[in-house]
Design an enzyme around this catalytic site. Structure first.
Site, PDB file in Angstrom:
ATOM      1  CG  ASP A 254     105.452  -9.317  82.652  1.00 20.00           C
ATOM      2  OD1 ASP A 254     105.597 -10.563  81.986  1.00 20.00           O
ATOM      3  OD2 ASP A 254     105.156  -9.334  83.879  1.00 20.00           O
ATOM      4  CG  ASP A 256     101.573 -14.675  84.294  1.00 18.57           C
ATOM      5  OD1 ASP A 256     100.404 -14.483  83.848  1.00 18.57           O
ATOM      6  OD2 ASP A 256     102.264 -15.481  83.889  1.00 18.57           O
TER       7      ASP A 256
END
Ligand code: ZN
Length: 436
Positions: A254, A256
């Site tokens: 992922d 952020d």
């Protein structure tokens, strides 16, 4: 398909190995000349018709390989009476080439790749020239290629340029597919540099020059130190494992809250800052022979907070920061969509239900097709329950991090396989428990 190998270089940096008794292409890697490995890899990809451009001590190459029949190859030779650079000999090669594309390979490049994939790319783009490119661990002092999303080469960014902005980690590896008509650009047998003399001019003129990015093993072995490194990677099988004909292990990341600090919706490059241990973690994944691929939902585009070009610029910043610390990602895939319409300032074109937005698995499926990934041997690491759910949906194991949202977003019920305090701990777990 035919191949041309530029085997005429003088190899002054390898004199410790060659003693100037054998030419550079005969310098051994794991007990076999570089050139013999190149021919073997070409043969494995169905390419047997090879034109060798020879120069300094070229007669030794002829003695070793002859007409190639002992190696299952069909070899012919062009002798340079004076060095013609990386492209000048194409003037002579032209008469031996059939119409259509051919491979051009520099004499000090060791490779183990699925050549059919690059041939398909070259054909699909109807390219005049395609360069094989890859990220490396030191983009800050490398010559870089500037390309657009479709792979079209826009510029060559020399390492001697003072770089002001953020840049993509995209390095020319020394393997090319060229159309025979490319040879017409060398009107006389004269010293010609392929990149500076021909390709950069073509790019300025808007010609169809493309870059094919691949995580496979391609290494310039022009120095003794690099030959020593290559012997290790070639000898322990780690080079061969990266060939995309073989199933790959990936770690999906992922963005952020996982790789960079979670600051809510990021719509300007200035807002992006790496998590403190992210570069070290990704470097570890790079060294462990796994693909590191970012998969991220970026509804900032659909919400009208920024455009696609800005997202790309944010990703260039991410790659620059990682590169400064010797790390690189093999790809960044993002979903710019959002399903809910009816907000002010939204970008209607991206306000659609899609198959790519996590926890849907469109982005992961795209990576599987692109990189031949074995999901059972792969992981997804993130800081939100949507990441864990995506991993479950895709059939990969998951690690939830205590950085970013730390799994407190409360959206999905799925349980992770493991919880780690940060990305480095997660990468260490994978590399240590599952080896290289
Ligand atoms: Zn989407």
């Amino acid at each position: 398909m035919q191949a041309v190998i530029m085997a005429g270089g003088k190899g002054t940096r390898l004199v410790e190995l060659t003693k100037d008794i054998i030419p550079k292409p005969l310098a051994p890697v794991c007990g076999k000349p570089i050139l013999e490995w190149q021919l073997q890899k070409l043969k494995e990809n169905g390419i047997r018709d090879v034109i060798l451009i020879i120069g300094h001590l070229g007669e030794k190459i002829k003695e070793h390989f002859g007409d190639g029949s002992l190696f299952g190859m069909n070899l012919s030779y062009i002798e340079e009476t004076e060095p013609l650079g990386t492209a000048g000999a194409l003037f002579y090669a032209k008469e031996k080439l059939r119409d259509g594309p051919f491979w051009l390979i520099l004499g000090d490049v060791l490779f183990d790749i699925d050549m059919k994939r690059m041939e398909a790319f070259h054909e699909a783009q109807r390219a005049l020239a395609t360069l094989l490119v890859h990220p490396n661990s030191h983009p800050y002092d490398s010559d870089l290629i500037v390309k657009n999303d479709a792979g079209r080469v826009l510029a060559f960014d020399s390492k001697h340029n003072v770089r002001q902005g953020w840049y993509d980690n995209c390095v020319n590896a020394g393997l090319y597919l060229l159309d025979k008509s490319f040879c017409d650009l060398v009107p006389a047998p004269q010293k010609t540099d392929l990149e500076k003399g021909l390709l950069s001019k073509l790019v300025t003129q808007g010609a169809a020059v493309y870059a094919y990015a691949t995580p496979e093993y391609v290494k310039d072995v022009g120095t003794v130190e690099r030959i020593r490194q290559a012997e290790q990677e070639w000898g322990d099988g780690s080079a061969a494992r990266r060939n995309l004909k073989r199933k790959q292990r990936a770690v999906f990341l992922d963005r952020d809250g996982t790789v960079n600090i979670d600051k809510g919706l990021i719509c300007k490059p200035e807002q992006l800052e790496l998590e403190p241990c992210a570069a070290a973690a990704i470097k570890l994944l790079n060294r462990s022979g796994r693909l590191a691929i970012i998969v991220t939902n970026q509804p900032v585009v659909a919400r009208g907070l920024c455009d696609i070009e800005t997202v790309e610029e944010i990703h260039r910043k991410l790659k620059t920061l990682l590169g400064n610390e010797g790390a690189y990602v093999d790809d960044i895939i993002y979903c710019p969509h959002h399903p809910d319409k009816g907000f002010p300032e939204e970008n209607v074109a991206y306000k659609i239900p899609c198959h790519c937005r996590k926890p849907d698995i469109g982005m992961i499926e795209a990576c599987v097709a692109k990189f031949n990934i074995d999901l059972r041997q792969s992981w997804l690491i993130g800081d939100r329950t949507v990441d864990v759910q995506t991993g479950k949906n895709a059939g990969v194991r998951t690690i939830l991090l205590e950085t970013g949202a730390a799994g407190q977003d409360g959206k999905y019920e799925a349980e992770p396989d493991l919880i780690c305090s940060n990305l480095l701990e997660a990468a260490e777990y994978i590399a240590v428990t599952e080896g290289e």
